[in-house]
Design a protein around this motif. Structure first.
Motif, PDB file in Angstrom:
ATOM      1  N   GLY A  48       0.823  -1.200   0.000  1.00  0.00           N
ATOM      2  CA  GLY A  48       0.000   0.000   0.000  1.00  0.00           C
ATOM      3  C   GLY A  48       0.855   1.247   0.000  1.00  0.00           C
ATOM      4  O   GLY A  48       1.874   1.319   0.683  1.00  0.00           O
ATOM      5  N   GLY A  49       0.435   2.262  -0.756  1.00  0.00           N
ATOM      6  CA  GLY A  49       1.199   3.487  -0.858  1.00  0.00           C
ATOM      7  C   GLY A  49       2.121   3.523  -2.062  1.00  0.00           C
ATOM      8  O   GLY A  49       2.717   4.546  -2.348  1.00  0.00           O
ATOM      9  N   TRP A  50       2.254   2.396  -2.770  1.00  0.00           N
ATOM     10  CA  TRP A  50       3.062   2.321  -3.979  1.00  0.00           C
ATOM     11  C   TRP A  50       2.151   2.163  -5.200  1.00  0.00           C
ATOM     12  O   TRP A  50       1.097   1.548  -5.103  1.00  0.00           O
ATOM     13  CB  TRP A  50       4.011   1.124  -3.914  1.00  0.00           C
ATOM     14  N   SER A  51       2.591   2.683  -6.343  1.00  0.00           N
ATOM     15  CA  SER A  51       1.862   2.489  -7.589  1.00  0.00           C
ATOM     16  C   SER A  51       2.739   1.718  -8.561  1.00  0.00           C
ATOM     17  O   SER A  51       3.918   2.030  -8.730  1.00  0.00           O
ATOM     18  CB  SER A  51       1.447   3.827  -8.202  1.00  0.00           C
ATOM     19  N   LYS A  52       2.167   0.709  -9.205  1.00  0.00           N
ATOM     20  CA  LYS A  52       2.924  -0.226 -10.033  1.00  0.00           C
ATOM     21  C   LYS A  52       2.848   0.160 -11.506  1.00  0.00           C
ATOM     22  O   LYS A  52       1.823   0.613 -11.995  1.00  0.00           O
ATOM     23  CB  LYS A  52       2.374  -1.638  -9.846  1.00  0.00           C
ATOM     24  N   SER A  53       3.982  -0.079 -12.173  1.00  0.00           N
ATOM     25  CA  SER A  53       4.020   0.035 -13.631  1.00  0.00           C
ATOM     26  C   SER A  53       4.854  -1.128 -14.159  1.00  0.00           C
ATOM     27  O   SER A  53       6.080  -1.086 -14.161  1.00  0.00           O
ATOM     28  CB  SER A  53       4.642   1.364 -14.064  1.00  0.00           C
ATOM     29  N   GLY A  54       4.197  -2.205 -14.569  1.00  0.00           N
ATOM     30  CA  GLY A  54       4.885  -3.358 -15.114  1.00  0.00           C
ATOM     31  C   GLY A  54       5.415  -4.297 -14.045  1.00  0.00           C
ATOM     32  O   GLY A  54       5.571  -3.934 -12.888  1.00  0.00           O
ATOM     33  N   GLY A  55       5.666  -5.539 -14.434  1.00  0.00           N
ATOM     34  CA  GLY A  55       6.267  -6.513 -13.542  1.00  0.00           C
ATOM     35  C   GLY A  55       5.252  -7.241 -12.678  1.00  0.00           C
ATOM     36  O   GLY A  55       4.053  -6.949 -12.685  1.00  0.00           O
ATOM     37  N   THR A  56       5.750  -8.199 -11.926  1.00  0.00           N
ATOM     38  CA  THR A  56       4.947  -8.983 -10.988  1.00  0.00           C
ATOM     39  C   THR A  56       5.502  -8.752  -9.595  1.00  0.00           C
ATOM     40  O   THR A  56       6.561  -9.279  -9.238  1.00  0.00           O
ATOM     41  CB  THR A  56       5.004 -10.477 -11.341  1.00  0.00           C
ATOM     42  N   ARG A  78       8.398  -1.178 -12.463  1.00  0.00           N
ATOM     43  CA  ARG A  78       8.654  -0.066 -11.549  1.00  0.00           C
ATOM     44  C   ARG A  78       7.553   0.019 -10.495  1.00  0.00           C
ATOM     45  O   ARG A  78       6.391  -0.281 -10.777  1.00  0.00           O
ATOM     46  CB  ARG A  78       8.695   1.258 -12.314  1.00  0.00           C
ATOM     47  N   MET A  79       7.955   0.443  -9.306  1.00  0.00           N
ATOM     48  CA  MET A  79       7.017   0.789  -8.237  1.00  0.00           C
ATOM     49  C   MET A  79       7.360   2.202  -7.779  1.00  0.00           C
ATOM     50  O   MET A  79       8.506   2.485  -7.396  1.00  0.00           O
ATOM     51  CB  MET A  79       7.138  -0.185  -7.069  1.00  0.00           C
ATOM     52  N   PHE A  80       6.357   3.094  -7.818  1.00  0.00           N
ATOM     53  CA  PHE A  80       6.574   4.495  -7.485  1.00  0.00           C
ATOM     54  C   PHE A  80       5.923   4.832  -6.140  1.00  0.00           C
ATOM     55  O   PHE A  80       4.876   4.282  -5.783  1.00  0.00           O
ATOM     56  CB  PHE A  80       5.969   5.402  -8.562  1.00  0.00           C
ATOM     57  N   ALA A  81       6.545   5.766  -5.416  1.00  0.00           N
ATOM     58  CA  ALA A  81       5.960   6.274  -4.173  1.00  0.00           C
ATOM     59  C   ALA A  81       6.441   7.700  -3.967  1.00  0.00           C
ATOM     60  O   ALA A  81       7.420   8.143  -4.576  1.00  0.00           O
ATOM     61  CB  ALA A  81       6.360   5.396  -2.985  1.00  0.00           C
ATOM     62  N   SER A 115       7.138   8.588 -15.581  1.00  0.00           N
ATOM     63  CA  SER A 115       7.461   7.166 -15.501  1.00  0.00           C
ATOM     64  C   SER A 115       8.723   6.811 -16.269  1.00  0.00           C
ATOM     65  O   SER A 115       9.270   5.722 -16.100  1.00  0.00           O
ATOM     66  CB  SER A 115       6.288   6.331 -16.019  1.00  0.00           C
ATOM     67  N   THR A 116       9.215   7.743 -17.090  1.00  0.00           N
ATOM     68  CA  THR A 116      10.398   7.441 -17.906  1.00  0.00           C
ATOM     69  C   THR A 116      11.500   8.494 -17.749  1.00  0.00           C
ATOM     70  O   THR A 116      12.467   8.477 -18.515  1.00  0.00           O
ATOM     71  CB  THR A 116      10.013   7.346 -19.398  1.00  0.00           C
ATOM     72  N   LYS A 117      11.380   9.401 -16.798  1.00  0.00           N
ATOM     73  CA  LYS A 117      12.411  10.430 -16.605  1.00  0.00           C
ATOM     74  C   LYS A 117      12.783  10.439 -15.124  1.00  0.00           C
ATOM     75  O   LYS A 117      11.951  10.751 -14.273  1.00  0.00           O
ATOM     76  CB  LYS A 117      11.916  11.805 -17.045  1.00  0.00           C
ATOM     77  N   MET A 118      14.070  10.142 -14.824  1.00  0.00           N
ATOM     78  CA  MET A 118      14.481   9.990 -13.425  1.00  0.00           C
ATOM     79  C   MET A 118      15.999   9.849 -13.350  1.00  0.00           C
ATOM     80  O   MET A 118      16.674   9.623 -14.368  1.00  0.00           O
ATOM     81  CB  MET A 118      13.838   8.743 -12.824  1.00  0.00           C
ATOM     82  N   TYR A 119      16.534   9.949 -12.123  1.00  0.00           N
ATOM     83  CA  TYR A 119      17.902   9.539 -11.847  1.00  0.00           C
ATOM     84  C   TYR A 119      17.835   8.144 -11.243  1.00  0.00           C
ATOM     85  O   TYR A 119      17.065   7.895 -10.319  1.00  0.00           O
ATOM     86  CB  TYR A 119      18.583  10.507 -10.887  1.00  0.00           C
ATOM     87  N   ARG A 120      18.676   7.261 -11.755  1.00  0.00           N
ATOM     88  CA  ARG A 120      18.583   5.855 -11.392  1.00  0.00           C
ATOM     89  C   ARG A 120      19.960   5.324 -10.977  1.00  0.00           C
ATOM     90  O   ARG A 120      20.954   5.580 -11.671  1.00  0.00           O
ATOM     91  CB  ARG A 120      18.044   5.066 -12.583  1.00  0.00           C
ATOM     92  N   GLY A 184      14.308  18.292 -11.762  1.00  0.00           N
ATOM     93  CA  GLY A 184      14.565  18.955 -10.488  1.00  0.00           C
ATOM     94  C   GLY A 184      13.747  18.444  -9.343  1.00  0.00           C
ATOM     95  O   GLY A 184      14.012  18.806  -8.186  1.00  0.00           O
ATOM     96  N   ALA A 185      12.745  17.604  -9.588  1.00  0.00           N
ATOM     97  CA  ALA A 185      11.893  17.109  -8.521  1.00  0.00           C
ATOM     98  C   ALA A 185      11.172  15.863  -9.012  1.00  0.00           C
ATOM     99  O   ALA A 185      11.055  15.628 -10.226  1.00  0.00           O
ATOM    100  CB  ALA A 185      10.879  18.172  -8.068  1.00  0.00           C
ATOM    101  N   GLY A 186      10.684  15.084  -8.067  1.00  0.00           N
ATOM    102  CA  GLY A 186       9.912  13.916  -8.457  1.00  0.00           C
ATOM    103  C   GLY A 186       9.915  12.830  -7.402  1.00  0.00           C
ATOM    104  O   GLY A 186      10.551  12.939  -6.349  1.00  0.00           O
ATOM    105  N   ARG A 187       9.166  11.776  -7.698  1.00  0.00           N
ATOM    106  CA  ARG A 187       8.958  10.680  -6.753  1.00  0.00           C
ATOM    107  C   ARG A 187      10.175   9.753  -6.705  1.00  0.00           C
ATOM    108  O   ARG A 187      11.137   9.921  -7.451  1.00  0.00           O
ATOM    109  CB  ARG A 187       7.716   9.887  -7.158  1.00  0.00           C
ATOM    110  N   ILE A 188      10.091   8.762  -5.844  1.00  0.00           N
ATOM    111  CA  ILE A 188      11.076   7.694  -5.816  1.00  0.00           C
ATOM    112  C   ILE A 188      10.518   6.493  -6.572  1.00  0.00           C
ATOM    113  O   ILE A 188       9.316   6.402  -6.822  1.00  0.00           O
ATOM    114  CB  ILE A 188      11.428   7.279  -4.380  1.00  0.00           C
TER     115      ILE A 188
END
Length: 597
Positions: A48-56, A78-81, A115-120, A184-188
């Motif tokens: 809970g609190g995470w949003s999924k994009s792809g995967g199991t 990916r799982m975003f929060a 969903s496709t722009k981030m530092y990884r 400059g900003a965004g989720r994990i």
């Protein structure tokens, strides 16, 4: 998002915690004065609190609850929060790659503006790590490091963002330090591509720096004007306080016991710097709850010492026993408590918990007590001991036979976890799980120099093992404790021992060096040992019927070490409370065997 305070380190402010309360509580956790914006250890069994994009994705058990992505055929999972507005912050997580396909990676991400722009920060199949700027299919490598990631082992990944600066670390090793202008900003995010992985202990902290060592002076009589006010639900204790006062910064309480009696579920007891030496045990008897734990913490990283020297049984007479209610400078029977940043000394035990559940013991020092530093027993489950330093504990009443650095014994309860502990120069053992009937998970911990009579106790009987994994009176219970990525060295007896526990113990990637008896003694258990290293012990391994693979004794040959100097690992902890990383006890041949701390 649901309230994640149960998960021990904080929650996104949107859950209803006021900004002032969040800033105060988090600043008390870290000497860097950084607020905890979000955390999840998946202990509630869901994502809970995470949003999924792809995967199991699912929450499963790997010693403790973890979030796992199991579809290795997924091109991108990916799982975003978190919040899109987060800019300057640190995100860290424990990450365990389980398998890689062609071109696979396992990563955490920061400032995910889409969903496709981030530092990884990515772990790759060849053992490299890369700090990457990801913009769709365009990937810019900002930094890299070799030999810092391996399949099947846990690694701590950390990304820091501050202005245009982006830094990445794996197990304390800097991977990259770059000027990033992508976002400059965004989720994990937690990320895999053509790979399977487990994720745990995700923590997001706001930016900010401060002193790495707390002050040792007593608190000022009048707080300076810049000191933030207490949050609602916070009680302040100070050495110059009054138990008839309301418990504010301007009018603090005097004793921790009085604050305990007044605090309500969800509240915080913030203790100002100084030494507190009550004449009787501080009793923690009331309960918090899953959604409203109670926190007892040092205020703003100030040095708080709870000194039990004035309590009864300090020390007890030789051969005597201590009544249960008098055990511990802190005696804990309540559920859902957090203890953060305290130093407990000279007590009749340091902390003694019995029939206590879902406690969090974070960044504590338990030293020079007249029994075990931190001791949990009875029906106790779901307790996490994180970044504990426990040393110099002795027991004159038992001639050294009983005082351990950390004991979880004589009881049962699932979900008890030890991470990042340092246990040294204790009279008996570093860690002891005697007669504890449920599995305990130990990770990323060290035990050394235990079992020597530093105090001149007569008729000394200290055992002197690093990690003692169970045992008891015959018939001894079979319990499957798990010990991973830990080190034991210089103990008077064994490094890692089953102590007669016949169960299927698990030992993965541990190192035993220069112990007085066996590095690993699992001769009376059915243990499974994988990729452990034993060097320079009187006897490196006593297997009996236990089995394993990839260990130094399976591979054969000699095992010279990169370093036998423990000064870094035994020195000051990092600003976030971790054991500093070094090359101590790593194989000189580069083999992926033994602990990495």
């Amino acid at each position: 998002m649901r309230d994640r305070l149960r998960r021990t380190r904080g929650a996104v402010a949107a859950v209803g915690v006021s900004a002032t309360a969040l800033a105060l509580a988090a600043s008390m956790v870290s000497t860097a004065h950084a607020a905890t914006l979000f955390s999840d250890d998946f202990g509630d069994g869901d994502s809970g609190g995470w949003s999924k994009s792809g995967g199991t994705w699912s929450v499963t058990t790997d010693g403790s609850p973890v979030l796992r992505q199991s579809n290795t055929g997924s091109e991108l999972a990916r799982m975003f929060a978190g919040q899109p507005s987060w800019a300057d912050y640190e995100v860290r997580a424990r990450v365990k790659p389980t398998s890689y396909g062609s071109g696979g990676l396992v990563a955490i991400a920061a400032r995910a503006s889409s969903s496709t722009k981030m530092y990884r920060l990515s772990l790759l199949a060849d053992g490299r790590a890369e700090l990457q700027a990801v913009n769709g299919s365009a990937i810019t490598v900002l930094g890299s490091a070799a030999g810092v990631g391996s399949t099947g082992a846990w690694h701590t990944l950390r990304i820091e963002t501050a202005g245009s600066t982006v830094r990445g670390f794996v197990d304390g090793v800097r991977v990259g330090d770059a000027n990033g202008t992508l976002t400059g900003a965004g989720r994990i995010a937690l990320v895999t591509a053509h790979a399977g992985a487990s994720f745990d202990d995700v923590v997001v902290s706001s930016g900010g720096t401060g002193p790495t060592t707390p002050p040792t002076t007593a608190p000022p009589t009048t707080p300076p004007p810049t000191t933030p006010p207490p949050a609602a639900g916070t009680l302040v204790v100070a050495t110059n306080g009054d138990d008839a006062a309301p418990g504010t910064l301007a009018e603090p309480l005097r004793t921790i016991q009085r604050a305990h009696d007044l605090v309500q579920p969800g509240g915080t007891i913030a203790v100002r710097g100084g030494t507190y030496a009550p004449a009787s045990t501080i009793k923690i008897l009331k309960d918090g709850s899953q959604s409203q734990p109670i926190t007892l913490t040092a205020y703003q990283g100030e040095r708080v010492v709870i000194d039990g020297e004035n309590m009864p049984y300090t020390p007890g007479a030789v051969g005597s026993s201590i009544p249960r209610a008098d055990r511990g400078a802190l005696h804990v029977e309540g559920d859902w408590w957090r203890f953060v940043g305290l130093e407990i000394v000279n007590g009749p035990y340091g902390i003694f918990g019995v029939d206590t559940n879902n406690g969090r013991y974070e960044r504590l020092v338990t030293r020079d007590n007249y029994e075990t530093g931190l001791h949990l027993q009875g029906t106790s489950s779901g307790n996490h001991v994180v970044d504990l330093d426990s040393y110099g504990n002795r027991d004159p009443r038992k001639n050294g036979e009983s005082a351990d650095g950390l004991a979880i014994k004589e009881g049962s309860g699932t979900g008890n976890v030890v991470r990042g502990a340092r246990l040294w120069r204790n009279a008996d053992d570093g860690f002891d799980a005697w007669l504890f009937l449920s599995p305990v998970l130990i990770e990323n911990s060290v035990a050394y120099d235990n079992g020597y009579n530093y105090w001149g106790l007569p008729d000394y009987t200290g055992d002197g093992n690093g990690f003692k994994n169970g045992g008891g009176t015959d018939p001894r219970p079979a319990v499957a404790h798990v010990t991973r990525n830990s080190m034991a060295w210089g103990n008077s007896a064994g490094g890692f021992i089953d102590n007669g526990n016949p169960g299927p113990l698990v030992f993965e990637r541990n190192t035993a060096w220069d112990n007085g008896k066996d590095g690993f003694n699992v001769s009376r258990s059915t243990s499974v040992l994988t990729r452990n290293l034993a060097v320079g012990n009187t006897t490196d391994v006593s297997l009996g019927g236990s089995t394993g693979s990839g260990n130094s004794w399976n591979l054969g040959g000699t095992w010279p070490l990169v370093s036998t100097d423990p000064a870094t690992i035994t020195g000051p902890r990092t600003a976030d409370g971790a054991i500093p990383t070094s090359s101590f006890l790593r194989p000189a041949n580069g083999a992926d065997v033994g602990a990495r701390i």
